[in-house]
Design an enzyme around this catalytic site. Structure first.
Site, PDB file in Angstrom:
ATOM      1  N   ASP A 191       4.350  -5.702  -5.893  1.00  0.00           N
ATOM      2  CA  ASP A 191       4.952  -5.545  -7.224  1.00  0.00           C
ATOM      3  C   ASP A 191       6.065  -4.493  -7.175  1.00  0.00           C
ATOM      4  O   ASP A 191       6.795  -4.303  -8.152  1.00  0.00           O
ATOM      5  CB  ASP A 191       3.905  -5.240  -8.299  1.00  0.00           C
ATOM      6  CG  ASP A 191       3.106  -3.986  -8.025  1.00  0.00           C
ATOM      7  OD1 ASP A 191       3.281  -3.379  -6.945  1.00  0.00           O
ATOM      8  OD2 ASP A 191       2.298  -3.604  -8.894  1.00  0.00           O
ATOM      9  N   SER A 192       6.231  -3.853  -5.999  1.00  0.00           N
ATOM     10  CA  SER A 192       7.397  -2.985  -5.781  1.00  0.00           C
ATOM     11  C   SER A 192       8.679  -3.801  -5.860  1.00  0.00           C
ATOM     12  O   SER A 192       9.770  -3.232  -5.902  1.00  0.00           O
ATOM     13  CB  SER A 192       7.298  -2.286  -4.425  1.00  0.00           C
ATOM     14  OG  SER A 192       7.071  -3.222  -3.386  1.00  0.00           O
ATOM     15  N   ASP A 209       0.790  -9.294  -4.851  1.00  0.00           N
ATOM     16  CA  ASP A 209       0.225  -8.297  -5.765  1.00  0.00           C
ATOM     17  C   ASP A 209      -0.110  -8.901  -7.119  1.00  0.00           C
ATOM     18  O   ASP A 209       0.695  -9.620  -7.710  1.00  0.00           O
ATOM     19  CB  ASP A 209       1.236  -7.172  -5.994  1.00  0.00           C
ATOM     20  CG  ASP A 209       0.903  -5.924  -5.194  1.00  0.00           C
ATOM     21  OD1 ASP A 209      -0.282  -5.725  -4.847  1.00  0.00           O
ATOM     22  OD2 ASP A 209       1.833  -5.154  -4.908  1.00  0.00           O
ATOM     23  N   GLU A 233      -2.708   4.474  -0.219  1.00  0.00           N
ATOM     24  CA  GLU A 233      -1.345   4.960  -0.422  1.00  0.00           C
ATOM     25  C   GLU A 233      -1.346   6.452  -0.772  1.00  0.00           C
ATOM     26  O   GLU A 233      -2.058   6.886  -1.692  1.00  0.00           O
ATOM     27  CB  GLU A 233      -0.660   4.162  -1.544  1.00  0.00           C
ATOM     28  CG  GLU A 233       0.750   4.648  -1.822  1.00  0.00           C
ATOM     29  CD  GLU A 233       1.588   3.690  -2.660  1.00  0.00           C
ATOM     30  OE1 GLU A 233       1.123   2.577  -2.995  1.00  0.00           O
ATOM     31  OE2 GLU A 233       2.740   4.064  -2.963  1.00  0.00           O
ATOM     32  N   LYS A 240      -3.669  -8.792  -3.903  1.00  0.00           N
ATOM     33  CA  LYS A 240      -3.994  -7.369  -3.825  1.00  0.00           C
ATOM     34  C   LYS A 240      -4.027  -6.816  -5.247  1.00  0.00           C
ATOM     35  O   LYS A 240      -3.199  -7.201  -6.071  1.00  0.00           O
ATOM     36  CB  LYS A 240      -2.954  -6.605  -2.997  1.00  0.00           C
ATOM     37  CG  LYS A 240      -3.145  -5.081  -3.001  1.00  0.00           C
ATOM     38  CD  LYS A 240      -2.337  -4.395  -1.923  1.00  0.00           C
ATOM     39  CE  LYS A 240      -0.892  -4.177  -2.254  1.00  0.00           C
ATOM     40  NZ  LYS A 240      -0.647  -3.369  -3.472  1.00  0.00           N
ATOM     41  N   GLU A 256      -4.949  -3.052  -7.632  1.00  0.00           N
ATOM     42  CA  GLU A 256      -5.144  -1.608  -7.579  1.00  0.00           C
ATOM     43  C   GLU A 256      -6.450  -1.194  -8.252  1.00  0.00           C
ATOM     44  O   GLU A 256      -6.809  -1.732  -9.312  1.00  0.00           O
ATOM     45  CB  GLU A 256      -3.962  -0.902  -8.269  1.00  0.00           C
ATOM     46  CG  GLU A 256      -2.642  -1.139  -7.553  1.00  0.00           C
ATOM     47  CD  GLU A 256      -1.460  -0.420  -8.176  1.00  0.00           C
ATOM     48  OE1 GLU A 256      -1.652   0.388  -9.114  1.00  0.00           O
ATOM     49  OE2 GLU A 256      -0.329  -0.678  -7.727  1.00  0.00           O
TER      50      GLU A 256
HETATM   51  O1  KIV Z   1       3.987  -3.117  -3.989  1.00  0.00           O
HETATM   52  C1  KIV Z   1       4.001  -2.549  -2.887  1.00  0.00           C
HETATM   53  O2  KIV Z   1       5.028  -2.444  -2.202  1.00  0.00           O
HETATM   54  C2  KIV Z   1       2.761  -1.977  -2.389  1.00  0.00           C
HETATM   55  C3  KIV Z   1       2.835  -1.175  -1.139  1.00  0.00           C
HETATM   56  C4  KIV Z   1       3.257   0.200  -1.477  1.00  0.00           C
HETATM   57  C5  KIV Z   1       1.585  -1.196  -0.384  1.00  0.00           C
HETATM   58  O3  KIV Z   1       1.749  -2.115  -2.993  1.00  0.00           O
END
Ligand code: KIV
Length: 262
Positions: free
Chosen positions: A42-43, A81, A179, A110, A112
């Site tokens: 999600d980055s 994500d 992280e 993934k 959080e």
């Molecule tokens: O979204 C992302 O890039 C991440 C990484 C920092 C692991 O979750």
């Protein structure tokens, strides 16, 4: 590469490499690399869309980028994500979001944290969706932290992350991103659980490492955290190519005869 490689790698002491990927062009390049797995993180909201946090990433945004990566990186294990709050509105919402991402081409999702959405994680795992956890600095909670801050610095906070890691393993997660936690804390968690830890800003004691691709390639011209080692000077390479193109156009030397149609 499949989820089985994650399980085996820890037992075999083989480190895992992961990078983020958001688009078809880089997915094609990554498909020719030895990188073990890709994360459609999600980055993307920050690295590609220019937002100042990951919060604006929506399920729709994640679906579109996951599709592009899956088209370009056949053969790679792709994790996508679950965006902000998509897994906090109950099991049905979590399943719907995961469905969008898995049918877009992800092989796992993934998410959080763990406290308060154990049931969503459990339901996803039971439904055949491999789930990767994410602990330590959880960027979706940036406003609760008051900024992007290292987590687990004191004994109580470190113990809490260890507790959550054990909880994610018990719920059936196949790996956990750690992280921005002190290296010693990450090492302890890695030793304490049976599933691989993938570190970012968490020291060398994790079972694998992940970086944002733009950081790794030195393409990030704004702030770069200290853990994000650039493995090449990508911005310089790009800027040099753009300068030479601009000069060639203005000098009339591009395009050449052989680059033109008769
Ligand atoms: O979204 C992302 O890039 C991440 C990484 C920092 C692991 O979750």
């Amino acid at each position: 590469m499949s989820i089985l490689n994650f399980r085996n790698s820890k037992a075999e002491g083989r480190k895992l490499s992961m990078v983020t990927c958001y688009d078809y062009t880089f997915a094609r390049l990554l498909s020719k690399s030895s990188i073990d797995a890709l994360l459609v993180g999600d980055s993307v909201a920050m690295a590609i869309h220019g937002y100042d946090s990951t919060l604006p990433a929506s399920v729709d945004m994640m679906r579109i980028h996951t599709q592009a990566v899956a088209r370009g990186a056949a053969g790679k294990f792709i994790v996508a994500d679950m965006p902000f709050l998509s897994f906090r509105k109950g099991r049905k919402a979590a399943l719907n979001a995961a469905q969008q991402l898995m049918t877009a081409g992800a092989h796992a999702v993934k998410l959080e944290g763990v406290d308060g959405h154990e049931d969503a994680i459990q339901r996803l795992v039971e439904s055949g969706v491999p789930v990767m956890g994410h602990l330590g600095l959880q960027p979706q909670s940036v406003h609760a932290y008051g900024g992007f801050k290292v987590q687990g610095r004191d004994a109580g906070a470190a113990k809490n992350i260890l507790r959550q890691a054990a909880g994610l393993e018990a719920l059936g997660c196949f790996a956990i991103v750690l992280e921005c936690v002190p290296a010693e804390v990450a090492r302890e968690i890695t030793a304490a659980i049976g599933i691989p830890t993938i570190g970012i800003g968490a020291g060398a004691g994790c079972d694998g490492q992940i970086l944002v691709l733009q950081d790794l390639l030195g393409l990030t011209v704004d702030f770069q955290p200290k853990f994000a080692r650039p493995f090449c000077a990508g911005a310089d390479v790009v800027l040099d190519a753009l300068r030479r193109f601009d000069e060639s156009v203005k000098a009339g030397s591009f395009p050449a005869r052989e680059e033109s149609y008769a």
